[in-house]
Every structure is written in structure tokens, then in C-alpha cells.
Design an enzyme around this catalytic site. Structure first.
Site, PDB file in Angstrom:
ATOM      1  N   ASP A 112       0.729  -1.146  -0.043  1.00  0.00           N
ATOM      2  CA  ASP A 112       0.039  -0.066   0.010  1.00  0.00           C
ATOM      3  C   ASP A 112       0.977   1.132   0.286  1.00  0.00           C
ATOM      4  O   ASP A 112       2.170   1.245   0.511  1.00  0.00           O
ATOM      5  CB  ASP A 112      -0.866  -0.121   1.236  1.00  0.00           C
ATOM      6  CG  ASP A 112      -1.612   1.436   1.520  1.00  0.00           C
ATOM      7  OD1 ASP A 112      -2.578   1.498   0.445  1.00  0.00           O
ATOM      8  OD2 ASP A 112      -1.467   1.812   2.453  1.00  0.00           O
ATOM      9  N   ASP A 121       0.072   5.139   0.963  1.00  0.00           N
ATOM     10  CA  ASP A 121      -0.316   6.120   1.748  1.00  0.00           C
ATOM     11  C   ASP A 121      -0.529   5.374   3.213  1.00  0.00           C
ATOM     12  O   ASP A 121      -1.334   4.641   3.358  1.00  0.00           O
ATOM     13  CB  ASP A 121      -1.572   7.062   1.430  1.00  0.00           C
ATOM     14  CG  ASP A 121      -1.418   7.570   0.041  1.00  0.00           C
ATOM     15  OD1 ASP A 121      -0.582   8.393  -0.211  1.00  0.00           O
ATOM     16  OD2 ASP A 121      -2.297   7.318  -0.738  1.00  0.00           O
ATOM     17  N   THR A 181      -2.530   0.632  -5.022  1.00  0.00           N
ATOM     18  CA  THR A 181      -3.034   1.911  -4.023  1.00  0.00           C
ATOM     19  C   THR A 181      -4.162   2.389  -4.575  1.00  0.00           C
ATOM     20  O   THR A 181      -4.734   2.399  -5.832  1.00  0.00           O
ATOM     21  CB  THR A 181      -2.145   3.266  -4.211  1.00  0.00           C
ATOM     22  OG1 THR A 181      -2.577   4.264  -3.370  1.00  0.00           O
ATOM     23  CG2 THR A 181      -1.764   3.471  -5.453  1.00  0.00           C
ATOM     24  N   GLN A 234      -6.916   5.180  -5.397  1.00  0.00           N
ATOM     25  CA  GLN A 234      -6.812   6.556  -5.681  1.00  0.00           C
ATOM     26  C   GLN A 234      -8.127   7.179  -5.895  1.00  0.00           C
ATOM     27  O   GLN A 234      -8.411   7.894  -6.881  1.00  0.00           O
ATOM     28  CB  GLN A 234      -5.784   6.806  -6.764  1.00  0.00           C
ATOM     29  CG  GLN A 234      -4.190   6.606  -6.329  1.00  0.00           C
ATOM     30  CD  GLN A 234      -3.983   7.233  -5.252  1.00  0.00           C
ATOM     31  OE1 GLN A 234      -3.542   8.620  -4.994  1.00  0.00           O
ATOM     32  NE2 GLN A 234      -3.413   6.590  -3.956  1.00  0.00           N
ATOM     33  N   HIS A 273     -11.232   4.407  -9.041  1.00  0.00           N
ATOM     34  CA  HIS A 273     -12.754   4.359  -8.948  1.00  0.00           C
ATOM     35  C   HIS A 273     -13.132   4.467  -7.541  1.00  0.00           C
ATOM     36  O   HIS A 273     -12.434   4.257  -6.368  1.00  0.00           O
ATOM     37  CB  HIS A 273     -13.142   2.989  -9.440  1.00  0.00           C
ATOM     38  CG  HIS A 273     -12.744   2.634 -10.722  1.00  0.00           C
ATOM     39  ND1 HIS A 273     -11.867   1.556 -10.878  1.00  0.00           N
ATOM     40  CD2 HIS A 273     -12.873   3.308 -12.063  1.00  0.00           C
ATOM     41  CE1 HIS A 273     -11.529   1.593 -12.247  1.00  0.00           C
ATOM     42  NE2 HIS A 273     -12.009   2.558 -13.026  1.00  0.00           N
ATOM     43  N   CYS A 278     -10.879  -3.835  -8.632  1.00  0.00           N
ATOM     44  CA  CYS A 278      -9.645  -3.361  -8.553  1.00  0.00           C
ATOM     45  C   CYS A 278      -9.624  -2.638  -7.070  1.00  0.00           C
ATOM     46  O   CYS A 278      -8.279  -2.473  -6.513  1.00  0.00           O
ATOM     47  CB  CYS A 278      -8.948  -2.563  -9.617  1.00  0.00           C
ATOM     48  SG  CYS A 278      -9.859  -1.048 -10.266  1.00  0.00           S
ATOM     49  N   ARG A 279     -10.529  -2.093  -6.705  1.00  0.00           N
ATOM     50  CA  ARG A 279     -10.492  -1.128  -5.571  1.00  0.00           C
ATOM     51  C   ARG A 279     -10.450  -2.140  -4.308  1.00  0.00           C
ATOM     52  O   ARG A 279     -11.443  -3.022  -3.914  1.00  0.00           O
ATOM     53  CB  ARG A 279     -11.800  -0.389  -5.461  1.00  0.00           C
ATOM     54  CG  ARG A 279     -11.703   0.578  -4.091  1.00  0.00           C
ATOM     55  CD  ARG A 279     -12.913   1.574  -4.228  1.00  0.00           C
ATOM     56  NE  ARG A 279     -12.846   2.275  -2.873  1.00  0.00           N
ATOM     57  CZ  ARG A 279     -12.236   3.355  -2.239  1.00  0.00           C
ATOM     58  NH1 ARG A 279     -10.984   3.669  -3.259  1.00  0.00           N
ATOM     59  NH2 ARG A 279     -12.136   3.926  -1.206  1.00  0.00           N
ATOM     60  N   ASP A 316      -1.444  -0.663   5.760  1.00  0.00           N
ATOM     61  CA  ASP A 316      -2.032   0.120   7.212  1.00  0.00           C
ATOM     62  C   ASP A 316      -3.363  -0.034   7.509  1.00  0.00           C
ATOM     63  O   ASP A 316      -3.726   0.119   8.602  1.00  0.00           O
ATOM     64  CB  ASP A 316      -1.365   1.449   7.253  1.00  0.00           C
ATOM     65  CG  ASP A 316      -2.100   2.047   6.120  1.00  0.00           C
ATOM     66  OD1 ASP A 316      -2.280   1.960   5.135  1.00  0.00           O
ATOM     67  OD2 ASP A 316      -2.249   3.435   6.704  1.00  0.00           O
TER      68      ASP A 316
END
Length: 193
Positions: free
Chosen positions: A10, A12, A52, A54, A93, A108-109, A135
């Protein structure tokens, strides 16, 4: 036959300081201990992939094109520490997005495993020999659904209290990235910790 092993990361809050909806490369900095941990993991032959969410794209905070500069900055920071990033996968998305083309549910999310599955297919990766490190529990769930082992980096110890399903149970919980790297290294060398 798939033969590479990988660490899916991941972005962020795991690799870099979490600045919500940030697409400004100047604000991207590695979290302390990440470079050293990745160097040690790299010595074991792992490939590294960023995966990630976004949602800022779907919510209209920045364009999908802005993520190129984000990837470039991350690649630069890692390469300065002798670390090669094999891929950068992102999901633009969000089902509640304001930009119609991106406002949808998708595979994909995270917590869905689509980014990990795509990276594995494109890069000859064996998911059963790979790890997802993140995280939040969505990261863990995505890794588990893809067939990876998982590490929850839970610095503030807030996420571990939220575990409610088998898909959210990480293989290991670490207090920081350095500990996550140590756990993966011990498991890789010994098959257990």
C-alpha cells in the site's frame, strides 16, 4: 509457470506519510524505516509492487494523469535507496465519486484483489509465495483474497481492534514497517516466526 515472489505495498500510510488525496510530488516522503526494510526484503529476491486506491480521481480532486508524477517521485525516492519498484498499480474508482466515468464499484478497489491479480499475471508472480503489506484492513483483505500472506502495519494499534471477518485477519501484525520486514524475513527463511 509463475516463479517470482513479490511484496505488494500500500502507498499512503505504509510507504509514505499519509496526506489525504495528495497528488503533489513535493509532499511525498518515505516513512522512516521503509527504505531499510525494503532493502532487506529485496536481498531475499522479492519484487515490489505498489497497489493503491486513488479515490481522489473519482472524487475530482486530481486527474488520473497526475498519478504519473506521484509514481515518478516514489520511483525516485526508492531508487535513491537502491530499491527497484517493479510496478505501480492504482484504482481510480469510487462508487460515490463525482466524476461519472470513475464513479463505480470495481474489482480493483481494495479490499477487492484486482490490482494484485493483475500485477501477478503481468509479472509472472506466484501469489502463494507473496505478501501484501498495508496499514488498513482493506489492504489485508485484498491480499488474503488474492492468496497472499499479509502484514498489517498498525502503528497506532487502531486497525487491529476492527478485525471482524476471516478475510481481514492478517498473517502478522507489526507496529511499523521495520517490524513488518523482520517478520517477513523470518518467515521466508524459516517458514515460521
Amino acid at each position: 509457470m509463475r516463479h517470482h515472489k513479490a511484496i505488494f505495498l500500500d502507498k499512503d500510510g505504509t510507504l509514505i506519510t499519509n496526506v489525504p488525496y495528495n497528488a503533489d510530488p513535493a509532499k511525498i516522503e518515505l516513512i522512516e524505516g521503509v527504505a531499510e526494510g525494503l532493502q532487506r526484503l529485496g536481498s531475499l529476491g522479492y519484487l515490489f509492487f505498489v497497489v493503491t486506491n486513488q479515490a481522489g480521481v473519482a472524487k475530482g480532486f486530481f486527474t488520473e494523469e497526475a498519478l504519473t508524477a506521484v509514481e515518478d517521485r516514489l520511483q525516485h525516492l526508492l531508487s535513491n535507496n537502491g530499491i527497484a519498484l517493479s510496478g505501480f498499480y492504482y484504482c481510480p474508482h469510487h462508487p460515490e465519486g463525482s466524476v461519472p466515468v470513475y464513479a463505480k464499484a470495481c474489482h480493483c478497489r481494495k479490499p477487492m484483489p484486482g490490482m494484485l491479480l493483475e500485477a501477478a499475471l503481468n509479472n509472472d508472480v506466484r501469489l502463494d509465495q507473496s505478501w501484501m503489506v498495508g496499514d488498513i484492513l482493506d489492504d489485508v483483505e485484498a491480499g488474503n483474497r488474492a492468496g497472499c500472506k499479509t502484514v498489517l502495519v498498525d502503528c497506532a494499534q487502531h486497525e487491529r481492534a476492527k478485525i471482524s471477518t476471516d478475510h481481514q485477519c492478517p498473517t502478522f501484525i507489526a507496529d511499523d514497517f521495520g517490524e513488518a520486514a523482520n517478520l517477513i524475513i523470518k518467515f521466508t527463511r524459516n517458514g515460521e516466526v
